[in-house]
Scaffold this active site. Sequence first.
Site, PDB file in Angstrom:
ATOM      1  N   ALA A   1       0.842  -1.199   0.000  1.00 20.48           N
ATOM      2  CA  ALA A   1       0.000   0.000   0.000  1.00 20.48           C
ATOM      3  C   ALA A   1       0.875   1.246   0.000  1.00 20.48           C
ATOM      4  CB  ALA A   1      -0.917   0.023   1.227  1.00 20.48           C
ATOM      5  N   TYR A   2       0.255   2.361  -0.255  1.00 22.26           N
ATOM      6  CA  TYR A   2       0.883   3.669  -0.050  1.00 22.26           C
ATOM      7  C   TYR A   2       0.484   4.107   1.352  1.00 22.26           C
ATOM      8  CZ  TYR A   2       2.153   8.581  -0.756  1.00 22.26           C
ATOM      9  OH  TYR A   2       2.728   9.827  -0.651  1.00 22.26           O
TER      10      TYR A   2
ATOM     11  N   THR B   1      -7.346   0.783   7.015  1.00 23.04           N
ATOM     12  CA  THR B   1      -6.803   1.539   8.126  1.00 23.04           C
ATOM     13  C   THR B   1      -7.878   2.193   8.980  1.00 23.04           C
ATOM     14  OG1 THR B   1      -5.438   3.504   8.646  1.00 23.04           O
ATOM     15  CG2 THR B   1      -6.576   3.500   6.553  1.00 23.04           C
ATOM     16  N   ASP B   2      -7.525   2.467  10.225  1.00 21.87           N
ATOM     17  CA  ASP B   2      -8.401   3.242  11.105  1.00 21.87           C
ATOM     18  C   ASP B   2      -8.566   4.674  10.625  1.00 21.87           C
ATOM     19  OD1 ASP B   2      -5.577   3.443  11.828  1.00 21.87           O
ATOM     20  OD2 ASP B   2      -6.227   4.715  13.483  1.00 21.87           O
TER      21      ASP B   2
ATOM     22  N   TYR C   1      -4.829  10.361   2.450  1.00 19.29           N
ATOM     23  CA  TYR C   1      -4.540   8.950   2.723  1.00 19.29           C
ATOM     24  C   TYR C   1      -5.801   8.216   3.160  1.00 19.29           C
ATOM     25  CZ  TYR C   1      -2.971   4.867   5.362  1.00 19.29           C
ATOM     26  OH  TYR C   1      -2.821   3.594   5.854  1.00 19.29           O
TER      27      TYR C   1
ATOM     28  N   LYS D   1      -7.778   5.135   1.117  1.00 23.56           N
ATOM     29  CA  LYS D   1      -8.011   3.798   1.682  1.00 23.56           C
ATOM     30  C   LYS D   1      -9.508   3.490   1.743  1.00 23.56           C
ATOM     31  CE  LYS D   1      -5.196   1.378   3.159  1.00 23.56           C
ATOM     32  NZ  LYS D   1      -4.392   0.300   2.495  1.00 23.56           N
TER      33      LYS D   1
END
Length: 288
Positions: A58-59, A99-100, A127, A131
Site C-alpha cells: 500500500a501507499y 486503516t483506522d 490517505y 483507503k
Amino acid sequence: MRIGVIGSRGQLGADLCLNSSPSDKVVRLDRPDFEFDNPEHLTKIDDLSLDVLINSAAYNDVDKAEDEIDLAFRLNAQAPSRIAAYCQKKGIRFITFSTDYVFGEFGKNIPQHPLLEEDEALPISVYGVSKWAGERMVLNRNPDALVIRTCGLYGHHRGSHLKKNFVDLMLQLGKGDQALRVVSDQIVTPTSTWELSVNTLKLIQCSPKGGLYHMTNEGQCSWFEFAQAIFQLKGLTPDLRPVSQKEYGAKARRPSYSVLSKEKVGKYGISFQPWKSALSQYLETSSL
C-alpha cells in the site's frame, strides 16, 4: 492451500509468510518481478494455482499523500480493486488491508465505545480517503473479498525502502538528548504485525463472509502513552513531552479517536492480547 502474498518484504507481509502453516505453499509476489499496480502483471498469477491472494502492499505515507494524491489513489484504491476483480474472476479468495484513518473527526462527541465496521467512515486526509475508496471499490468488484482494517502497525521486518515504525523510531530518538514531542490527543490501538498476521491466517481458515473486519490488539492509548510505555519497558528516560495534534503541526489531519471493535472477528473465535503485552513481546526481541 496455496497463498500468494503481495508485499512479502514489508512488516506485515513478512510475518504473514512466517506464520503460514507448514502445509501451505506461500508464493511471494514483490517488485520488480510483480508490480501490483501494473495491470499487465496480473497475468503472472495465472500459473500459480492460488487459493488465496493477500495484499499487504500500500501507499502509507500519510503526510506525503497530501501532495501525491494520484499515487495514493493508484496504490490504495485502483490497484487493489483491479486485483480484487481479477481474483473474483479466477475464483481466488482476496484479502487486503485498510486503516483506522478511514474514520474522521468527532469533535466533542467522541464515541464511548470502539468503532464498529458499520459505523460511518468520514476520512479527513487524502490517505484516509484513498483507503476508504479502496475498501468500497474492492468490495464492489469482489463481494467475497476480506478487507481488514487495522491500526498503528509495528513489526520486525522492514524493507530498505520503508521508514521506521513508531516503536523503532522512539527507541532511536530516545537515546538522544533532544526533547521528544509526541501527540497526546489521538487515541489509537498499536498493533503487532506478528499477531495480526497470525489472526488473519486464522480468519481465512474460518471461510468468513466477505466484507469489512476490524483487527487490532486490545485496549487503547494516545501516541504519547504508547511512547511512555516503550521507554518504561526499555528502561529509558528521555525528555518526553505531550503535544496536541494542532501543536505538532503534521500536514495531514488524523482522527482523534480510532479504536476499533473486534466483536465481529470474535464471533470466529479470534482474539488479540492487550497492546502493552504485545509491545513487551516485541521489545524482548528487538535489536534496538
